[in-house]
Enzyme design. Sequence first.
Site, PDB file in Angstrom:
ATOM      1  N   GLU A 143       0.799  -1.218   0.000  1.00 43.89           N
ATOM      2  CA  GLU A 143       0.000   0.000   0.000  1.00 43.89           C
ATOM      3  C   GLU A 143       0.838   1.278   0.000  1.00 43.89           C
ATOM      4  OE1 GLU A 143      -3.146  -0.258   2.915  1.00 43.89           O
ATOM      5  OE2 GLU A 143      -4.200  -1.706   1.698  1.00 43.89           O
TER       6      GLU A 143
ATOM      7  N   GLU B  74      -5.482  -8.922   0.546  1.00 40.86           N
ATOM      8  CA  GLU B  74      -6.198  -8.682   1.803  1.00 40.86           C
ATOM      9  C   GLU B  74      -7.671  -8.492   1.489  1.00 40.86           C
ATOM     10  OE1 GLU B  74      -4.762  -5.252   4.008  1.00 40.86           O
ATOM     11  OE2 GLU B  74      -2.675  -5.857   3.762  1.00 40.86           O
TER      12      GLU B  74
END
Length: 450
Positions: A166, A353
């Site tokens: 991220e 995720e």
Amino acid sequence: MVKFPSDFIWGAACAAYQCEGAWDEDGKGPGIWDDFCHELNGHHVNNGDSGDVACDSYHRYREDVALMKAHNLRAYRFSISWPRVIPDGDGEVNEAGLAYYDALLDELIANGIEPMITLYHWDLPSALQRKGGWQNPQIVDWFARYARIIAQRFKGRVKWYMTINEAQCITFLGYGIGTHAPGLKLPEEELARIYHHIALSHSAAMRAIKQVAGESVQVGFVPCGNLCYPQADTPEGREAAYRASFEYGDRWGFNFNIVLDSLVLKRYDDTVPAVVKKFAATIPASDWELMEAPDFIGINVYQGQMVDAQGKAVPKPAGYPLTACKWPITPAVMHYGPMNVHRRYRLPIIISENGLSCNDVEFLDGRVHDPDRVNYLHRYISELSRAVQEGVPVFGYLHWSFLDNFEWSSGYDERFGLIFVDYATQRRIPKDSAGWYARVIETNGECLNV
Ligand code: PNW
């Protein structure tokens, strides 16, 4: 009809700082999350919580791996704490730190669980932050050296790497609005620079890993950002959702293209904001030749934005379903999100995720019942199956998270695990969803056809 390929990888994920604890044991150096949690009397994080102890996975990894095995997990994505293995980031290697990951890897492999390593999940060594962290162009060399050390040590045992988790949260939350470590609020030009350094760092690390561990090792990149899905599933609706997913809005850094365009398409397109254009003009042409497209893209899917056929965001009606941390529940993003990312970049995808926080508690019967999580996952995984059946090459799904853990600036207030953690005693209690997920894995998703 829910259906997945027979070799689909089912697993779960976590990150070092969120679960390991042992923040200063066995020679580990301080990281920016240690500092961020400890400074200002803990003011940055809810309740003054920190990852000092977290789930104590540093000491309890055997118990945790046994629970993974008991719940049929085929893969475990975990991150390595850079300051645990290189305490000052670019100097001496801490053998005890490497030994911990050796032991964890061996335990996973012995239990038939495929390790997937994230190299950077936000815990930069503090010594590197003092030199400017991701703002300093030297980060490219620091990160590549770290990647090389890890790949060398785990050669032959690890087939899957993800370089950086991220990039958008690192940059935007850490250096832009300062709600994450290192807590800075830099001007936008600096954020553009950081995104570029992240792209170069991924590329250098990817080359280093392949050089020492071989070309067959798969190296991925995990961006995040706003993904859109259509209000109506028409050709126009799909097109609008695609376009909207890659638009640079007000939060211009918070989209996939800000880094993936650099890595895969080796350019910024004309729609980037002026501040990025201005920065881009200073990038030497040779930098673009250094960009390495990842072997696969990891997408962390939590929520998406519905858009109409013109690509305009459709406001959520009153009373719209939310998770415990108030994120809207939008299963359709699991169908159109991977589809749109694949349409733009043409690379294999793993859902690195997906999950939610719930207000989980121990019930009178001593168990943790979490029907909200089961309902959410049933919906999201069913939508993922639609993407797969439409030909999007998604090869795996990793639940976030295996254990409840330290949820960054929310501290321990949010519980994302399949396994409940009683932090006072470190007792683990599998939630209902853990048994449910074990069955999803056992039937390769077919049990969702009810
Ligand atoms: C991820 N959003 O961050 C991180 O990779 C994990 O470390 C974290 O625990 C998990 O998601 C749950 O928060 C995200 O705004 C941060 O949608 C923000 C968003 C999504 C994921």
